[in-house]
Write a protein that holds these residues in place. Sequence first.
Motif, mmCIF file in Angstrom:
data_model
loop_
_atom_site.group_PDB
_atom_site.id
_atom_site.type_symbol
_atom_site.label_atom_id
_atom_site.label_comp_id
_atom_site.label_asym_id
_atom_site.label_seq_id
_atom_site.Cartn_x
_atom_site.Cartn_y
_atom_site.Cartn_z
ATOM 1 N N LEU A 214 0.826 -1.212 0.000
ATOM 2 C CA LEU A 214 0.000 0.000 0.000
ATOM 3 C C LEU A 214 0.862 1.264 0.000
ATOM 4 N N ILE A 215 1.966 1.243 0.720
ATOM 5 C CA ILE A 215 2.865 2.408 0.725
ATOM 6 C C ILE A 215 3.461 2.630 -0.668
ATOM 7 N N ILE A 216 3.886 1.554 -1.318
ATOM 8 C CA ILE A 216 4.417 1.682 -2.685
ATOM 9 C C ILE A 216 3.321 2.186 -3.621
ATOM 10 N N TRP A 217 2.098 1.683 -3.439
ATOM 11 C CA TRP A 217 0.967 2.090 -4.281
ATOM 12 C C TRP A 217 0.678 3.585 -4.110
ATOM 13 N N ILE A 218 0.717 4.062 -2.883
ATOM 14 C CA ILE A 218 0.521 5.501 -2.638
ATOM 15 C C ILE A 218 1.626 6.300 -3.326
ATOM 16 N N GLY A 219 2.867 5.784 -3.264
ATOM 17 C CA GLY A 219 3.957 6.440 -3.989
ATOM 18 C C GLY A 219 3.686 6.506 -5.478
ATOM 19 N N MET A 220 3.115 5.441 -6.036
ATOM 20 C CA MET A 220 2.762 5.432 -7.459
ATOM 21 C C MET A 220 1.704 6.486 -7.771
ATOM 22 N N LEU A 221 0.674 6.570 -6.927
ATOM 23 C CA LEU A 221 -0.390 7.552 -7.140
ATOM 24 C C LEU A 221 0.166 8.975 -7.099
ATOM 25 N N LEU A 222 1.052 9.237 -6.145
ATOM 26 C CA LEU A 222 1.653 10.573 -6.039
ATOM 27 C C LEU A 222 2.515 10.879 -7.263
ATOM 28 N N TRP A 223 3.222 9.880 -7.776
ATOM 29 C CA TRP A 223 4.049 10.066 -8.974
ATOM 30 C C TRP A 223 3.188 10.476 -10.169
ATOM 31 N N PHE A 224 2.102 9.747 -10.384
ATOM 32 C CA PHE A 224 1.237 10.068 -11.526
ATOM 33 C C PHE A 224 0.504 11.393 -11.322
ATOM 34 N N ARG A 225 0.139 11.678 -10.076
ATOM 35 C CA ARG A 225 -0.655 12.895 -9.814
ATOM 36 C C ARG A 225 0.187 14.157 -9.904
ATOM 37 N N PHE A 226 1.403 14.158 -9.356
ATOM 38 C CA PHE A 226 2.155 15.401 -9.241
ATOM 39 C C PHE A 226 3.365 15.511 -10.161
ATOM 40 N N VAL A 227 3.794 14.405 -10.757
ATOM 41 C CA VAL A 227 4.948 14.464 -11.660
ATOM 42 C C VAL A 227 4.525 14.219 -13.100
ATOM 43 N N VAL A 228 3.875 13.089 -13.343
ATOM 44 C CA VAL A 228 3.437 12.780 -14.721
ATOM 45 C C VAL A 228 2.353 13.752 -15.168
ATOM 46 N N LYS A 229 1.351 13.945 -14.306
ATOM 47 C CA LYS A 229 0.252 14.885 -14.547
ATOM 48 C C LYS A 229 -0.338 14.763 -15.961
ATOM 49 N N PRO A 230 -0.941 13.611 -16.300
ATOM 50 C CA PRO A 230 -1.553 13.472 -17.625
ATOM 51 C C PRO A 230 -2.702 14.461 -17.802
ATOM 52 N N ASP A 231 -2.893 14.908 -19.014
ATOM 53 C CA ASP A 231 -3.929 15.902 -19.319
ATOM 54 C C ASP A 231 -5.306 15.282 -19.105
ATOM 55 N N ILE A 232 -6.056 15.810 -18.147
ATOM 56 C CA ILE A 232 -7.395 15.297 -17.875
ATOM 57 C C ILE A 232 -8.456 16.384 -18.061
ATOM 58 N N SER A 233 -8.093 17.454 -18.791
ATOM 59 C CA SER A 233 -9.051 18.536 -19.027
ATOM 60 C C SER A 233 -10.252 18.052 -19.820
ATOM 61 N N HIS A 234 -10.100 16.910 -20.508
ATOM 62 C CA HIS A 234 -11.194 16.336 -21.289
ATOM 63 C C HIS A 234 -12.422 16.078 -20.411
ATOM 64 N N PHE A 235 -12.193 15.816 -19.116
ATOM 65 C CA PHE A 235 -13.305 15.499 -18.223
ATOM 66 C C PHE A 235 -14.231 16.695 -18.021
ATOM 67 N N ASP A 236 -13.722 17.904 -18.235
ATOM 68 C CA ASP A 236 -14.561 19.092 -18.039
ATOM 69 C C ASP A 236 -15.719 19.132 -19.021
ATOM 70 N N THR A 237 -15.581 18.434 -20.132
ATOM 71 C CA THR A 237 -16.620 18.462 -21.166
ATOM 72 C C THR A 237 -17.562 17.258 -21.088
ATOM 73 N N VAL A 238 -17.344 16.372 -20.112
ATOM 74 C CA VAL A 238 -18.177 15.175 -20.007
ATOM 75 C C VAL A 238 -19.567 15.553 -19.500
ATOM 76 N N ASP A 239 -20.593 15.144 -20.226
ATOM 77 C CA ASP A 239 -21.981 15.406 -19.850
ATOM 78 C C ASP A 239 -22.502 14.172 -19.103
ATOM 79 N N PHE A 240 -22.469 14.210 -17.764
ATOM 80 C CA PHE A 240 -22.862 13.054 -16.981
ATOM 81 C C PHE A 240 -24.355 12.759 -17.102
ATOM 82 N N SER A 241 -25.159 13.792 -17.315
ATOM 83 C CA SER A 241 -26.600 13.543 -17.487
ATOM 84 C C SER A 241 -26.851 12.750 -18.765
#
Length: 475
Positions: A214-241
Amino acid sequence: MILFPLIPAPAPITSAGMMVIGQLLGLIFLWSFVDMMWPTFLAIILFGLRAKEIYPNSWQINSIYEAGAQSFGNWIVVFALGCLILCVALEESGIIKRIVMKFITSKSARTNAWMFSFMILAATMVISLFMDCVAAEFFMLGIVHEIFDMLGFKKGDKWPKYMVIAITFTVILAFAMTPICHTSSILFMGVYSGITGQPANILGYMLIGIPIGLIIWIGMLLWFRFVVKPDISHFDTVDFSLLESKCPGKMEKKEKIVAVVSLIVLVFWLVPGFLSFLAPESAAFLLLDRLTATTPLFFAIVFLAIFRIDGEPILDLKSAFKKVDWLSIVFLAGILMIAGAMGEETTGIGAFIASVIVPLTAGKSAFILVGLIAVLSCIITNIANNIPVGIILVSVTVPIALDAGINPFLFVVAICIGANLAYTIPPAFVPIGIAYSDEWCEGKKVFLNGLVMTVISCVVLALLMYPLGNLVLGV
């Protein structure tokens, strides 16, 4: 791949071992930068020319047949094919769409794109803790592929690419965290029991493996969230309704049958893992162990192909075979051929690894020794297959632990965890091969992020393996 065997082999590696290493290096390069299909067939041909040297007692008349048996004849290839066919049934029946729609329209998923991503990875972690890693990966990739399409992503987009990588790494971490339905850890502990005559402490393994994972997994999540930072702006246009309006209605007969059959298969996959340490001598465990995970899977496929609704089979196998990702199957065949050969005594690769490790352990404290074994397991498994690495290291280090007066099972846990944390190249672990061949992913990105995960894992193992192991098991 052709000339590497001509290089003088450093003892105890043999000429056949140099051939295997050359195949490995050549395939990694070709798979990463050229193509994934034809290099595998080239490797099978070249491997066949020397296969008799690696498997001298084989019954095969011609070595090319041995190469075929070690590649397409491997049980994991057959199991993966079965998983892909069952995934087709799940997709065609609408179950995967139902799961996806329930997930992506949930309150938590709507919070933001990062929470959406976390929920997918958390679900992956939960099911992978108690399920075979190949089956878990195929199932979760089937779900996210549907999500990518429904949200309008295109192949090559960054977020889908990194979600495939994160799912793969999550599956691998979960595989290392518990031995339930995770065959390699059970195998490594079996080697330990054979040497010492002592049963494996399954609960102790999990009390160490789960926190570290779990500690390694949290490290992975932090790596993707704050270093890799993939473009997720596409979600702003998602119409959930709009997505909610596409949610499927009441389950029809076909969907219900596929759901029930799939759940039965899942039960057959999960029960042996629990019985292996609750009732290892019971008739139920011995029967299920003899059946293996592949048998219920193929029984399910046969049943779905025979059972008809309105004159039509629930699963049309001819149609299903057209939808199977054959690139994954071919890719796995090549991986397993090379990975299996690396563990053979005739190559000398295992003996070479052992000769390097033994001198490193001399005169070290318990803290350094346990951390060193865990780190070496993680590093070596990222350039060699996890199965031979684990078997070799357990065989070599358990006697070292006994001589040093250290609890040998602590070494075994360190190896079980470290040797299963293979993130970088396909021959190291099957889930990596699946990620390399995934149409939404990219091999080079898997490799580069795998290197980062290897560093994170080694740091965590070096710092925590001994203190946590000492707390749970005692030295």
